[in-house]
Design a protein around this motif. Structure first.
Motif, PDB file in Angstrom:
ATOM      1  N   GLY A  59       0.950  -1.199  -0.025  1.00 12.53           N
ATOM      2  CA  GLY A  59      -0.076   0.072  -0.290  1.00 12.53           C
ATOM      3  C   GLY A  59       0.839   1.165  -0.027  1.00 12.53           C
ATOM      4  N   ASP A  60       1.875   1.163   0.775  1.00  8.28           N
ATOM      5  CA  ASP A  60       2.712   2.427   0.804  1.00  8.28           C
ATOM      6  C   ASP A  60       3.594   2.651  -0.266  1.00  8.28           C
ATOM      7  OD1 ASP A  60       3.157   4.767   2.784  1.00  8.28           O
ATOM      8  OD2 ASP A  60       5.317   3.961   2.736  1.00  8.28           O
ATOM      9  N   ALA A  61       4.063   1.578  -1.033  1.00  6.17           N
ATOM     10  CA  ALA A  61       4.693   1.719  -2.245  1.00  6.17           C
ATOM     11  C   ALA A  61       3.915   2.421  -3.359  1.00  6.17           C
ATOM     12  CB  ALA A  61       4.974   0.289  -2.608  1.00  6.17           C
ATOM     13  N   LEU A  62       2.564   1.960  -3.326  1.00  5.99           N
ATOM     14  CA  LEU A  62       1.617   2.367  -4.361  1.00  5.99           C
ATOM     15  C   LEU A  62       1.401   4.085  -3.950  1.00  5.99           C
ATOM     16  CD1 LEU A  62      -0.158   1.928  -6.758  1.00  5.99           C
ATOM     17  CD2 LEU A  62      -2.172   1.282  -5.101  1.00  5.99           C
ATOM     18  N   THR A  63       1.224   4.033  -2.879  1.00  5.49           N
ATOM     19  CA  THR A  63       1.033   5.583  -2.348  1.00  5.49           C
ATOM     20  C   THR A  63       2.222   6.490  -2.806  1.00  5.49           C
ATOM     21  OG1 THR A  63      -0.415   4.712  -0.522  1.00  5.49           O
ATOM     22  CG2 THR A  63       0.715   7.166   0.016  1.00  5.49           C
ATOM     23  N   TRP A  64       3.363   5.979  -2.505  1.00  9.11           N
ATOM     24  CA  TRP A  64       4.653   6.767  -3.004  1.00  9.11           C
ATOM     25  C   TRP A  64       4.521   7.180  -4.263  1.00  9.11           C
ATOM     26  CZ3 TRP A  64       7.882   9.913  -0.567  1.00  9.11           C
ATOM     27  CH2 TRP A  64       8.207   9.779   0.899  1.00  9.11           C
ATOM     28  N   TYR A  65       4.054   6.230  -5.135  1.00 11.26           N
ATOM     29  CA  TYR A  65       4.084   6.250  -6.468  1.00 11.26           C
ATOM     30  C   TYR A  65       3.118   7.204  -6.948  1.00 11.26           C
ATOM     31  CZ  TYR A  65       3.580   4.875 -11.422  1.00 11.26           C
ATOM     32  OH  TYR A  65       3.188   5.154 -12.884  1.00 11.26           O
ATOM     33  N   LYS A  66       2.015   7.011  -6.644  1.00  8.85           N
ATOM     34  CA  LYS A  66       0.784   7.927  -6.970  1.00  8.85           C
ATOM     35  C   LYS A  66       1.272   9.590  -6.508  1.00  8.85           C
ATOM     36  CE  LYS A  66      -1.776   5.524  -9.148  1.00  8.85           C
ATOM     37  NZ  LYS A  66      -2.025   5.439 -10.602  1.00  8.85           N
ATOM     38  N   ARG A  67       1.933   9.431  -5.467  1.00 12.55           N
ATOM     39  CA  ARG A  67       2.168  10.784  -4.812  1.00 12.55           C
ATOM     40  C   ARG A  67       3.293  11.611  -5.782  1.00 12.55           C
ATOM     41  NH1 ARG A  67       4.114   9.705   0.300  1.00 12.55           N
ATOM     42  NH2 ARG A  67       1.916   9.398   1.069  1.00 12.55           N
ATOM     43  N   LEU A  68       4.379  10.908  -6.261  1.00 11.30           N
ATOM     44  CA  LEU A  68       5.414  11.108  -7.091  1.00 11.30           C
ATOM     45  C   LEU A  68       4.657  11.361  -8.391  1.00 11.30           C
ATOM     46  CD1 LEU A  68       8.135   8.704  -6.219  1.00 11.30           C
ATOM     47  CD2 LEU A  68       7.973  11.228  -5.756  1.00 11.30           C
ATOM     48  N   LYS A  69       3.443  10.674  -8.769  1.00 13.02           N
ATOM     49  CA  LYS A  69       2.902  10.880  -9.992  1.00 13.02           C
ATOM     50  C   LYS A  69       2.125  12.039 -10.000  1.00 13.02           C
ATOM     51  CE  LYS A  69       3.913   8.004 -13.431  1.00 13.02           C
ATOM     52  NZ  LYS A  69       4.390   8.469 -14.770  1.00 13.02           N
ATOM     53  N   GLY A  70       2.033  12.949  -8.930  1.00 14.33           N
ATOM     54  CA  GLY A  70       1.141  13.965  -8.837  1.00 14.33           C
ATOM     55  C   GLY A  70      -0.195  13.834  -8.383  1.00 14.33           C
ATOM     56  N   PHE A  71      -0.466  12.850  -7.654  1.00 11.26           N
ATOM     57  CA  PHE A  71      -1.887  12.657  -7.310  1.00 11.26           C
ATOM     58  C   PHE A  71      -1.937  13.311  -5.964  1.00 11.26           C
ATOM     59  CE2 PHE A  71      -2.089   9.560 -10.599  1.00 11.26           C
ATOM     60  CZ  PHE A  71      -3.249   9.686 -11.334  1.00 11.26           C
ATOM     61  N   ASN A  72      -3.081  13.743  -5.469  1.00 11.35           N
ATOM     62  CA  ASN A  72      -3.213  14.099  -4.072  1.00 11.35           C
ATOM     63  C   ASN A  72      -3.885  13.009  -3.534  1.00 11.35           C
ATOM     64  OD1 ASN A  72      -3.990  15.599  -1.763  1.00 11.35           O
ATOM     65  ND2 ASN A  72      -6.019  16.274  -2.353  1.00 11.35           N
ATOM     66  N   MET A 112       4.529   0.449  13.598  1.00 14.69           N
ATOM     67  CA  MET A 112       4.112   0.932  12.095  1.00 14.69           C
ATOM     68  C   MET A 112       4.900   2.145  11.855  1.00 14.69           C
ATOM     69  SD  MET A 112       1.588  -0.798  10.872  1.00 14.69           S
ATOM     70  CE  MET A 112       0.908   0.147   9.474  1.00 14.69           C
ATOM     71  N   GLN A 113       5.205   3.032  13.049  1.00 15.41           N
ATOM     72  CA  GLN A 113       5.991   4.103  12.461  1.00 15.41           C
ATOM     73  C   GLN A 113       7.356   3.813  12.465  1.00 15.41           C
ATOM     74  OE1 GLN A 113       4.599   6.439  15.907  1.00 15.41           O
ATOM     75  NE2 GLN A 113       3.394   7.794  14.217  1.00 15.41           N
ATOM     76  N   ARG A 114       7.912   2.747  12.979  1.00 11.63           N
ATOM     77  CA  ARG A 114       9.253   2.394  12.880  1.00 11.63           C
ATOM     78  C   ARG A 114       9.566   1.744  11.581  1.00 11.63           C
ATOM     79  NH1 ARG A 114       8.794   1.826  18.226  1.00 11.63           N
ATOM     80  NH2 ARG A 114       8.051  -0.255  18.049  1.00 11.63           N
ATOM     81  N   MET A 115       8.429   1.271  10.810  1.00 16.07           N
ATOM     82  CA  MET A 115       8.463   0.861   9.484  1.00 16.07           C
ATOM     83  C   MET A 115       8.551   2.049   8.470  1.00 16.07           C
ATOM     84  SD  MET A 115       9.078  -2.479   9.331  1.00 16.07           S
ATOM     85  CE  MET A 115       8.801  -2.592   7.634  1.00 16.07           C
ATOM     86  N   GLY A 116       8.150   3.083   8.970  1.00 19.08           N
ATOM     87  CA  GLY A 116       8.205   4.511   8.147  1.00 19.08           C
ATOM     88  C   GLY A 116       7.045   4.474   7.009  1.00 19.08           C
ATOM     89  N   PHE A 117       5.829   3.923   7.215  1.00 27.30           N
ATOM     90  CA  PHE A 117       4.704   4.038   6.404  1.00 27.30           C
ATOM     91  C   PHE A 117       4.066   5.414   6.317  1.00 27.30           C
ATOM     92  CE2 PHE A 117       4.356  -0.633   7.563  1.00 27.30           C
ATOM     93  CZ  PHE A 117       4.990  -1.049   6.407  1.00 27.30           C
ATOM     94  N   SER A 118       3.767   5.777   5.222  1.00 27.26           N
ATOM     95  CA  SER A 118       3.353   7.206   5.054  1.00 27.26           C
ATOM     96  C   SER A 118       1.851   7.561   5.115  1.00 27.26           C
ATOM     97  CB  SER A 118       3.908   7.771   3.548  1.00 27.26           C
ATOM     98  OG  SER A 118       3.334   7.147   2.636  1.00 27.26           O
ATOM     99  N   TYR A 119       1.316   7.355   6.332  1.00 28.76           N
ATOM    100  CA  TYR A 119       0.051   7.569   6.541  1.00 28.76           C
ATOM    101  C   TYR A 119      -0.293   8.866   7.085  1.00 28.76           C
ATOM    102  CZ  TYR A 119      -0.627   2.451   6.415  1.00 28.76           C
ATOM    103  OH  TYR A 119      -0.427   1.301   5.998  1.00 28.76           O
ATOM    104  N   ASP A 120      -1.532   9.609   6.933  1.00 31.10           N
ATOM    105  CA  ASP A 120      -1.847  10.554   7.548  1.00 31.10           C
ATOM    106  C   ASP A 120      -2.746  10.170   8.813  1.00 31.10           C
ATOM    107  OD1 ASP A 120      -3.318  12.687   8.244  1.00 31.10           O
ATOM    108  OD2 ASP A 120      -4.345  13.414   6.390  1.00 31.10           O
ATOM    109  N   TRP A 121      -1.721  10.305   9.810  1.00 33.83           N
ATOM    110  CA  TRP A 121      -2.132   9.806  11.162  1.00 33.83           C
ATOM    111  C   TRP A 121      -3.236  10.724  11.732  1.00 33.83           C
ATOM    112  CZ3 TRP A 121      -1.175   4.779  12.671  1.00 33.83           C
ATOM    113  CH2 TRP A 121      -0.072   4.232  12.056  1.00 33.83           C
TER     114      TRP A 121
END
Length: 988
Positions: A59-72, A112-121
């Motif tokens: 999920g996080d990999a996809l999130t990063w990819y979409k973010r880098l692709k300019g998605f909100n 979870m946070q030590r894994m560094g996942f990019s959530y909007d906590w």
RNA sequence: GCUGGGGUGGCGGAAUUGGUAGACGCCCAGGACUUAAAAUCCUGUGACCUUAGGGUCGUACGGGUUCGAUUCCCGUCCCCAGUACCA
């Protein structure tokens, strides 16, 4: 930059910077395209296991990819924190379920946070907190108003020793999980949600999401809802003493016409076989049976009672139950043939499905066949298979069946017929001019090279045996009707529809559809769940709570013993209340809701987590939902995903949302399993960490033997990794030893995401090595790299945190063809591969591409100190692109390397950087290798310009020395040239 | 049993959907560096044969279609998952 890569240091640094810059907090922004990435929320058991890590890494990999692709990108997280384990912990250890749950959440969030996942906590939701379950109750009241929530009697598993209701899992094998005493069924009033009101929508909606969901999930949902199209047929009942026989009129099960006829209604999907019926078989619980028990002989009544008792026993899935039944002595008239049939009671007929009554057609139904054999009932065949018919009418063969069958016939028809016609009906094909019919065996013999005439005589016996075998089992396919009165000779497939219509016009039945799906029972006799907001008043009856009284809070401190009825019933403060209607003293409902209620709509709460008035603001939902990508285990393929779809459709009818399907795309990831070792003496399980177990393997890589550190032989196996199984790798330990980035990279690289993943230590070491190699590359080129980043698309819009950074849009160097040109080509080819794979949700193959790119940079012939400007530019572009594309797998490392590249430590990747842009002209190869085949075998290779014409390629091939060897003196039959691909020369 | 998905080196897995099978990584072996080890780097790594150029076989098995099949079709075997008398 540090000489060495210290993952822990890097990871902590960037986790801090991301948090400080609020990098992953998303808000509604109509200017930008949105992407809602959602992973299934976990139960807070207290420990993250590798299955979670895999789920959230994807999920996080996809999130990063979409973010880098300019998605909100919206990427939220929450907790499915109601449910049985908290209550079990309370029973076992005397802890408070709420405290236990809250502590577990704190512990897991840390992991979870030590894994560094990019959530909007900020958007975190907690199912067990009143701010959330208030709206479970709100929805319940709405559904009650809509007539979608109702109460009725039903059976639950009950342990009379513990005085407790049990879930099916707790009652498995028919014994109570806690005390081991036999489980019985008990009638209880339960609340239900009317999922059946949406069955057709839930089924038909599958077509809408089919493309984005795994086929297996679609299939399982469809099976679960189980729509069967068929017909009801009414059989008139005759008793030896008609005056004694009583036929209760039960809606849908029996019917009484004006003529006073007593009829039993059966459901069948195969009316076309009705002339083959030899009996009517009823469930022991069927109202007609129960109403007439006294008219049966004692032996019959006893048998029926026995079957009834056996039916209530929880079934063990492994064992096939033997057919049992008895002839009641009643008779029923087949309305099509007028034939009188005996009425039986059979243990294989279930009251819960259809009408609780079936017509038994042994020749064409396996269960009926078995039943008839056991009790010596007549078996009459009324359908002949197509092949047999074909011999009688050799010109035309109709083949009716599924895709597979039709393919099978089609390929055979090609050999024996002059023409194949595909009929309009997609289920049929038709061969014209076919020579002969043949059994399976004949066809096989023929394809093995047998001569037709010989085949018939020599194999006559074998063919007869084959046909005999076919007669010894039920023939369940469609074919042509025989022994069926006026219907004989017809295709049974067509007759099915026509006969249902005849039943309707004759007043003895109708076409009908039945379903497997039942209404959703949500009552649980438990404490740790949302209280159902209903009050029972002596004068007003069942009264829904007022909205302003929500939430109905769970009491804080109550004794939980795990036995007795709902724990809430024992809390006077909770139970005693006033009627919302008349204010007189009343009692509260003490059951709580199934936890699947919480997970049916949680993903809407993320959109508006602090809304006190509504579950969420519909306007926010209009922007963010539906979920663009949902990711989770396929263990939730059926229940959770059907309930969430149901809930969405209800919300649509309430006007909260404007769409039908909540999840556009679904990805189901496979389990993470590990080699597990057991210490025979202590019974302890060990996971194979370095140094703890010494393993020898056989040639296939399977474990041959295992020895513990202190020399004891161990047993071994492969099991799902989890804390409770004792073989879980602890994510914290992984982070400590290898770093979160390496763990994430490995878990995504090791196997395609939908496959099972066998955890192995050597693999993760490989991931660390790769990250270190990239680190060393950047360090090696560091002195030449400083300056604006070097790839198109890298930095278009940059956030307030990172500051403006210029785009350095490199032009291709004038001197194309050197090593720099080659590296640039590899860079841009990689960009395309990686982006295409991410778009296809493939996460393992991009890693391979990135490794290739990194190898290419490593192989660059020029050393930094001797490099020309163009060469430095090419390396800079390659490293920049590599770092950007590595971000979804190893975000911390990427940020650190990127900071080196641009001399800015503010977290550019998380705050506005862009995925590199692929430039086709740079990716294009100067030369391609063209394999040359002779008769399909590879004989030589040519180097050619990609634009080389076919004629030119052919000429080059014939000029080739090696090709000449094979073609000289031979006749050239044909030359096939595939542009940019290959040349194949066919010689004789 | 039925339904669905699979079967590619020692292992995890690639293969532009009919066009050079085995990318990438792991394991293993040899070498360089080192007093040594670790780390790192280099080389090799489907099988068999070989006159050292290469040849033959090879994607579970048997057939078929095709110039060409891991890919499409038919049959057989095996594995995994779901399901359980749903009429």
């Amino acid at each position: 930059m540090d000489e060495k890569y210290f993952p822990k240091k890097v990871e902590q640094k960037w986790q801090r910077i991301w948090a400080e810059s609020c990098a992953f907090e998303a808000e509604v922004d109509a200017e930008k395209p949105k992407f809602y990435a959602l992973e299934m929320l976990p139960y807070p058991s207290g420990n993250l296991h590798m299955g979670h890590v895999r789920n959230y890494s994807v999920g996080d990999a996809l999130t990063w990819y979409k973010r880098l692709k300019g998605f909100n990108v919206l990427h939220p997280f929450g907790w499915d924190s109601f449910g049985q384990p908290a209550e079990d912990a309370a029973v076992k250890r005397g802890v408070n379920p709420r405290e236990w749950t809250e502590d577990n959440i704190v512990a897991m969030r840390g992991q979870m946070q030590r894994m560094g996942f990019s959530y909007d906590w900020r958007r975190q939701m907690f199912a067990h907190r009143p701010e959330y379950y208030k709206f479970d109750q709100w929805f319940f009241l709405k559904m009650y108003e809509m007539g979608l929530a109702y109460k009725r009697m039903t059976q639950v598993n009950w342990c009379s020793h513990d005085q407790a209701t049990l879930s099916n899992e707790q009652a498995s094998g028919g014994l109570c999980w806690r005390c081991g005493n036999p489980v019985t069924k008990k009638d209880l009033e339960q609340w239900f949600l009317k999922t059946t009101a949406y069955t057709d929508q839930l089924l038909d909606g599958l077509a809408e999401i089919e493309a984005g969901w795994p086929a297996s999930v679609i299939k399982r949902q469809s099976d679960w809802m189980g729509r069967s199209e068929g017909a009801f047929v009414d059989f008139e009942v005759k008793a030896t003493d008609d005056s004694l026989f009583y036929c209760p009129i039960v809606d849908g099960l029996t019917s009484a016409s004006d003529l006073g006829k007593k009829r039993i209604r059966v459901f069948t999907t195969r009316v076309d076989t009705i002339y083959g019926a030899n009996a009517i078989v009823l469930a022991a619980e069927h109202p007609v049976i129960q109403a007439n028990l006294d008219t049966f002989s004692e032996a019959v009544s006893e048998k029926i009672a026995h079957i009834r008792v056996e039916n209530t026993r929880p079934t063990d899935h492994e064992i096939e139950i033997e057919k049992d039944g008895i002839d009641t002595g009643l008779a029923a008239v087949n309305p099509f043939s007028g034939e009188e049939l005996p009425v039986w009671v059979g243990n294989y007929v279930m009251m819960e499905y259809g009408t609780g009554a079936v017509m038994s057609v042994p020749a064409h139904d396996e269960r009926d066949f078995e039943f008839a054999q056991k009790f010596g009932l007549p078996i009459r065949r009324v359908i002949l298979e197509t092949y047999t018919i074909a011999e009688q009418a050799p010109e035309i063969v109709d083949v009716i069946g599924d895709e597979h069958e039709r393919n099978e016939y089609r390929s055979e028809l090609r050999e024996t017929t002059t023409d194949i016609e595909e009929a309009d009906d997609s289920r049929r094909i038709r061969g014209v001019g076919r020579e002969t019919g043949a059994t399976n065996l004949e066809r096989q013999t023929a394809s093995a090279g047998g001569d037709a005439v010989e085949r018939r005589s020599d194999l006559g016996m074998a063919v007869e045996d084959e046909r005999e075998r076919q007669r010894s089992v039920a023939f369940t396919d469609y074919g042509f009707l025989i022994n069926s009165g006026e219907w004989s000779g017809k295709s049974s497939y067509d007759a099915k529809t026509e006969m249902a219509a005849r039943a309707a016009s004759g007043g003895f039945g109708e076409a009908a559809t039945t379903y497997r799906l039942r209404d959703w029972g949500i009552s649980r006799q438990r404490f740790w769940g949302s209280p159902i907001p209903i009050v029972y008043c002596d004068s007003c009856g069942i009264v829904p709570e007022k909205y302003e009284n929500l939430p109905i809070r769970l009491p804080d401190d109550i004794p939980i013993t795990g036995t007795g009825e709902s724990p809430l019933a024992k809390v006077a403060d909770f139970v005693e209340t006033q009627c919302p209607k008349c204010d007189s003293p009343a009692r509260r409902e003490t059951d709580t809701m199934d936890t699947f209620v919480d997970s049916s709509w949680y993903f809407f709460r993320y959109l508006d987590p602090s809304n006190d008035e509504m579950p969420f603001d519909p306007e926010k939902a209009a922007y963010w939902t539906p979920v663009d990508q949902y990711i989770g285990g396929d263990d939730h393929a059926v229940m959770h995903l059907i309930y969430a779809r149901f809930w969405t459709k209800v919300m649509r009818d309430m006007g909260l949302v404007k769409f039908d399907e909540p999840f556009k795309r679904l990805l189901t990831q496979g389990m993470v399993v590990g080699e597990t070792f057991f210490d025979d003496e202590t019974g302890k399980k060990l996971y194979h960490m370095p140094g703890t177990v010494t393993v020898t393997r056989d040639a296939k890589g399977k474990i041959a033997s295992a020895v513990s550190a202190d020399g004891k032989p161990l047993k071994f196996g492969i099991e799902r990794m989890s804390k409770s199984k004792g073989n879980g790798v602890d994510p914290d330990e992984m982070v400590e030893i290898y770093g979160a980035d390496a763990a994430r990279l490995f878990i995504l690289f090791a196997a395609p995401i939908e496959n099972e993943l066998v955890w192995n230590e050597a693999g993760i070491e490989g991931a660390v090595r790769f990250l270190q190699r990239v680190w060393r590359l950047v360090r090696k080129w560091e002195p030449t790299l400083l300056g604006p980043p070097a790839v198109a698309g890298g930095f278009t819009s940059i956030s307030k945190y990172a500051g403006e950074v210029e785009i350095d849009n490199l032009q291709p160097p004038a001197t194309a063809g050197g090593s720099d040109r080659k590296l640039r080509r590899k860079t841009h080819q990689t960009i395309k591969r990686v982006a295409d794979d991410f778009d296809d949700l493939q996460f393992n193959t991009p890693v391979a591409a990135l490794m290739e790119l990194s190898n290419a940079i490593g192989d660059f012939e020029v050393e930094p100190e001797n490099a020309s400007e163009d060469e430095v530019a090419a390396v800079r572009e390659a490293i920049t692109a590599l770092t950007l594309m590595l971000t979804p797998y190893a975000p911390h490392t990427s940020e650190e390397l990127f900071a080196v590249l641009i001399g800015n430590d503010n977290g550019i990747l998380a705050n506005g950087a862009r995925f590199p842009e692929y430039q086709e002209d740079l990716a294009k190869a100067d030369e391609v290798e063209i394999p040359v085949q002779i008769n399909g075998k590879l004989r030589s290779r040519l180097m050619a310009q990609p634009e080389t014409s076919n004629e030119e390629l052919e000429k080059m091939a014939f000029a080739d020395e090696k090709v000449r060897e094979y073609t000289d003196g031979k006749e050239i039959v044909k030359v096939i040239v595939v542009p940019k691909r290959l040349v194949n020369i066919v010689v004789r």
